[in-house]
Design a protein around this motif. Structure first.
Motif, PDB file in Angstrom:
ATOM      1  N   CYS A  22       0.855  -1.195  -0.174  1.00 34.78           N
ATOM      2  CA  CYS A  22       0.055   0.019  -0.023  1.00 34.78           C
ATOM      3  C   CYS A  22       0.731   1.076  -0.075  1.00 34.78           C
ATOM      4  CB  CYS A  22      -0.797  -0.086   1.327  1.00 34.78           C
ATOM      5  SG  CYS A  22      -1.426   1.525   1.837  1.00 34.78           S
ATOM      6  N   VAL A  24       4.355   1.527  -0.644  1.00 36.47           N
ATOM      7  CA  VAL A  24       5.472   1.514  -1.831  1.00 36.47           C
ATOM      8  C   VAL A  24       4.815   1.464  -2.854  1.00 36.47           C
ATOM      9  CG1 VAL A  24       7.301   0.396  -2.862  1.00 36.47           C
ATOM     10  CG2 VAL A  24       7.108   0.434  -0.218  1.00 36.47           C
ATOM     11  N   LEU A  26       4.011   4.255  -6.826  1.00 35.39           N
ATOM     12  CA  LEU A  26       4.774   5.204  -7.500  1.00 35.39           C
ATOM     13  C   LEU A  26       5.152   6.533  -6.862  1.00 35.39           C
ATOM     14  CD1 LEU A  26       1.835   5.006 -10.231  1.00 35.39           C
ATOM     15  CD2 LEU A  26       4.162   4.335 -10.529  1.00 35.39           C
ATOM     16  N   GLY A  27       4.572   6.516  -5.583  1.00 31.98           N
ATOM     17  CA  GLY A  27       5.250   7.575  -4.700  1.00 31.98           C
ATOM     18  C   GLY A  27       6.619   7.843  -4.668  1.00 31.98           C
ATOM     19  N   ILE A 101      -6.885  10.757  -5.267  1.00 29.19           N
ATOM     20  CA  ILE A 101      -5.636  10.363  -5.673  1.00 29.19           C
ATOM     21  C   ILE A 101      -5.894   9.180  -6.821  1.00 29.19           C
ATOM     22  CG2 ILE A 101      -3.808   9.093  -4.699  1.00 29.19           C
ATOM     23  CD1 ILE A 101      -4.081  10.456  -1.947  1.00 29.19           C
ATOM     24  N   TYR A 105      -3.644   9.024 -10.095  1.00 32.95           N
ATOM     25  CA  TYR A 105      -2.700   8.048  -9.825  1.00 32.95           C
ATOM     26  C   TYR A 105      -2.813   6.623 -11.071  1.00 32.95           C
ATOM     27  CZ  TYR A 105       0.448   5.192  -6.756  1.00 32.95           C
ATOM     28  OH  TYR A 105       1.358   4.358  -6.235  1.00 32.95           O
ATOM     29  N   CYS A 234      -6.228   5.047   4.681  1.00 31.23           N
ATOM     30  CA  CYS A 234      -5.918   3.961   4.101  1.00 31.23           C
ATOM     31  C   CYS A 234      -5.393   2.794   4.912  1.00 31.23           C
ATOM     32  CB  CYS A 234      -4.677   4.299   3.114  1.00 31.23           C
ATOM     33  SG  CYS A 234      -4.465   2.854   1.979  1.00 31.23           S
ATOM     34  N   SER A 323      -5.425  -0.626  -2.499  1.00 29.74           N
ATOM     35  CA  SER A 323      -5.582  -0.102  -1.231  1.00 29.74           C
ATOM     36  C   SER A 323      -6.227   1.261  -1.151  1.00 29.74           C
ATOM     37  CB  SER A 323      -4.011  -0.042  -0.382  1.00 29.74           C
ATOM     38  OG  SER A 323      -3.432   1.264  -1.105  1.00 29.74           O
TER      39      SER A 323
HETATM   40  N1  PFF Z   1       1.968   5.572  -0.855  1.00 27.85           N
HETATM   41  C1  PFF Z   1       1.473   5.385  -2.433  1.00 27.85           C
HETATM   42  C2  PFF Z   1       2.550   5.615  -3.094  1.00 27.85           C
HETATM   43  O1  PFF Z   1       3.721   5.867  -2.669  1.00 27.85           O
HETATM   44  O2  PFF Z   1       2.654   5.306  -4.317  1.00 27.85           O
HETATM   45  C3  PFF Z   1       0.388   6.322  -2.770  1.00 27.85           C
HETATM   46  C4  PFF Z   1      -0.719   6.087  -1.916  1.00 27.85           C
HETATM   47  C5  PFF Z   1      -1.553   4.876  -1.522  1.00 27.85           C
HETATM   48  C6  PFF Z   1      -1.296   7.072  -1.337  1.00 27.85           C
HETATM   49  C7  PFF Z   1      -2.418   4.844  -0.709  1.00 27.85           C
HETATM   50  C8  PFF Z   1      -2.310   7.167  -0.193  1.00 27.85           C
HETATM   51  C9  PFF Z   1      -2.927   5.731  -0.121  1.00 27.85           C
HETATM   52  F1  PFF Z   1      -4.113   5.774   0.632  1.00 27.85           F
END
Ligand code: PFF
Length: 456
Positions: A22, A24, A26-27, A101, A105, A234, A323
């Protein structure tokens, strides 16, 4: 299904992997490098690390507390822990953030599929840096292709969501995350032997304090929230599926460390290459997509490696979109008493519409801006820099004000069976330091702190 009968994750490693999945995505691999590039390099990294340690980790532990204690979706969690209050507004903020998002995303996730396709068909080889950049520009600004991939990605997410929590999420995460980690390591090794390595590493690791500004701080805080998936529930939703014996603090530490490590690896992979190939670090969202093909072009069997890499990146994105989808679907399913399947359809259709508009904002709808930002950037700004930190601040205030310290400790130590050495420091942090720090960063960005200082 009653709340007590909620499904739980099957194994310990499953819990960690799904939660890492959840976080790790694209962020860390796409957003982190371009944020570093746009915000002056090392100084951004420094503030990002501080935010991760001082805000990210404590807030993650707090979300785990809320989720497992309430065993409910993000909006229901606040209703369970503070019945009859308005705290569930935090949950609504989170559900809306997840929905938005997921919209933008999915577009970037779609781009990963396009690159996977290009690697497969061999069209990623034999080009110059300028050609790679021009190719990306013409692809991302076209109408049908990026929308097509966006919708394919949303459909894949949808299928996993309707196939059930445990089966879908756990199975997916177990294999993919370790593989992604390995291939990132490999690409770092390649990047570290490129001619721009010295410049690249200096840009990433050597802070240039003349670049420091309030917007660097806001961006670093936003990156922390976005990449750890905190501030929007999340992790509340995920931890509502944790078992009674899951060590919440330990899980939070593991997820934070792994996530930060992946971001650092992504930085080490990207910046030596950026300087070697004469790419602008400030290129923005396309940075990774124009840099990576250059790295692969320098590797024997580059197309094969690049295909494997983009598959894994797409899968890392998938564990994150799952997620995000789960947050909204669980909410609609449990709060509106709709079947899970129907709820998932509603969410997927809504996200599809947002995704289409976000994708078009790179081309056809480029002229339509909100505060000078195209729709894609505006949604990224709104969620990462405003809604998530705001949610994080309110989560801290909620637990600090409404939850007895005894209850907090009981849950975080599994009724005393695991130790929590810095519990009092943590509780103090959550109650006072974190909310005040986030509030000050907001005020500072709005220029209000400066105005206040002038008054006195
Ligand atoms: N943390 C995820 C990423 O770095 O790709 C993006 C993300 C997923 C943000 C789930 C928020 C979330 F609830």
């Amino acid at each position: 299904m009653s709340k007590n009968e909620r499904v739980t994750f099957g194994s310990k490693i499953g819990v960690i992997l799904a939660t890492v999945g959840c976080a790790v995505g694209l962020g860390s691999i796409w957003r982190f490098p371009y944020m570093v590039g746009e915000n002056g390099g090392g100084v951004f990294l420094l503030v990002f690390m501080l935010c991760t340690l001082l805000l990210g980790l404590p807030i993650m532990i707090t979300e785990f507390f809320i989720g497992r204690r309430s065993r409910s979706n993000v909006a229901g969690a606040f209703k369970t822990l503070a019945p009859g209050s308005h705290w569930s507004l935090i949950g609504y903020n989170g559900v809306l953030a997840a929905f938005l998002i997921l919209g933008f995303y999915s577009v970037v996730s779609g781009w990963t599929l396009e690159y996977m396709w290009q690697a497969l068909t061999g069209s990623l080889s034999g080009k110059t840096t300028a050609e790679f950049a021009a190719d990306f520009e013409s692809f991302s600004s076209s109408v049908f292709r990026p929308i097509g991939w966006t919708l394919v990605f949303i459909a894949m997410t949808h299928i996993i969501i309707v196939s059930g929590v445990e089966k879908g999420i756990e199975r997916a995460s177990k294999i993919m995350m370790p593989a992604l980690f390995l291939i990132l390591l490999l690409l770092c090794v390649r990047s570290l032997t490129l001619p721009g390595v010295k410049e690249g590493l200096a840009f990433l690791f050597k802070p240039d304090f003349s670049q420091f500004s309030s917007s660097v701080v806001l961006s670093a805080m936003g990156q922390t929230f976005f990449s750890l998936s905190i501030g929007m529930g999340c992790l509340i939703t995920y931890s509502s599926y944790f078992g009674k014996d899951t060590n919440l603090q330990m899980t939070a530490v593991q997820v934070t460390v792994l996530n930060t490590l992946v971001a650092l690896l992504a930085g080490i992979m990207i910046f030596p290459a950026v300087f070697s190939f004469g790419i602008e670090p400030t290129a923005g969202p396309e940075l990774v997509f124009i840099t990576l093909p250059n790295i692969f072009a320098q590797i024997p069997l580059g197309n094969v490696w690049s295909f494997i890499f983009f598959i894994l990146l797409a899968l890392a994105a998938l564990t994150s979109t799952i997620s995000l989808h789960e947050v909204v679907t669980a909410y609609v399913h449990e709060e509106y008493h709709m079947t899970r399947k129907k709820a998932a359809w509603l969410v997927s259709l809504g996200v599809g519409v947002i995704g289409i508009f976000c994708s078009l904002s790179f081309g056809l709808l480029k002229e339509y801006t909100i505060g000078g930002l195209i729709l894609f950037d505006a949604l990224d700004y709104l969620t990462a820099k405003i809604m998530m930190p705001l949610g994080g601040m309110l989560i801290c205030i909620f637990v600090g004000k409404r939850i007895e310290k005894k209850v907090l400790k009981e849950e975080l130590t599994n009724k005393g069976s695991v130790a929590f050495y810095f519990f009092n420091t943590y509780a103090f942090f959550i109650k006072y330091i974190a909310p005040v720090a986030i509030g000050l960063i907001f005020l500072n960005e709005l220029g209000l702190l400066k105005k206040l200082a002038e008054l006195f």
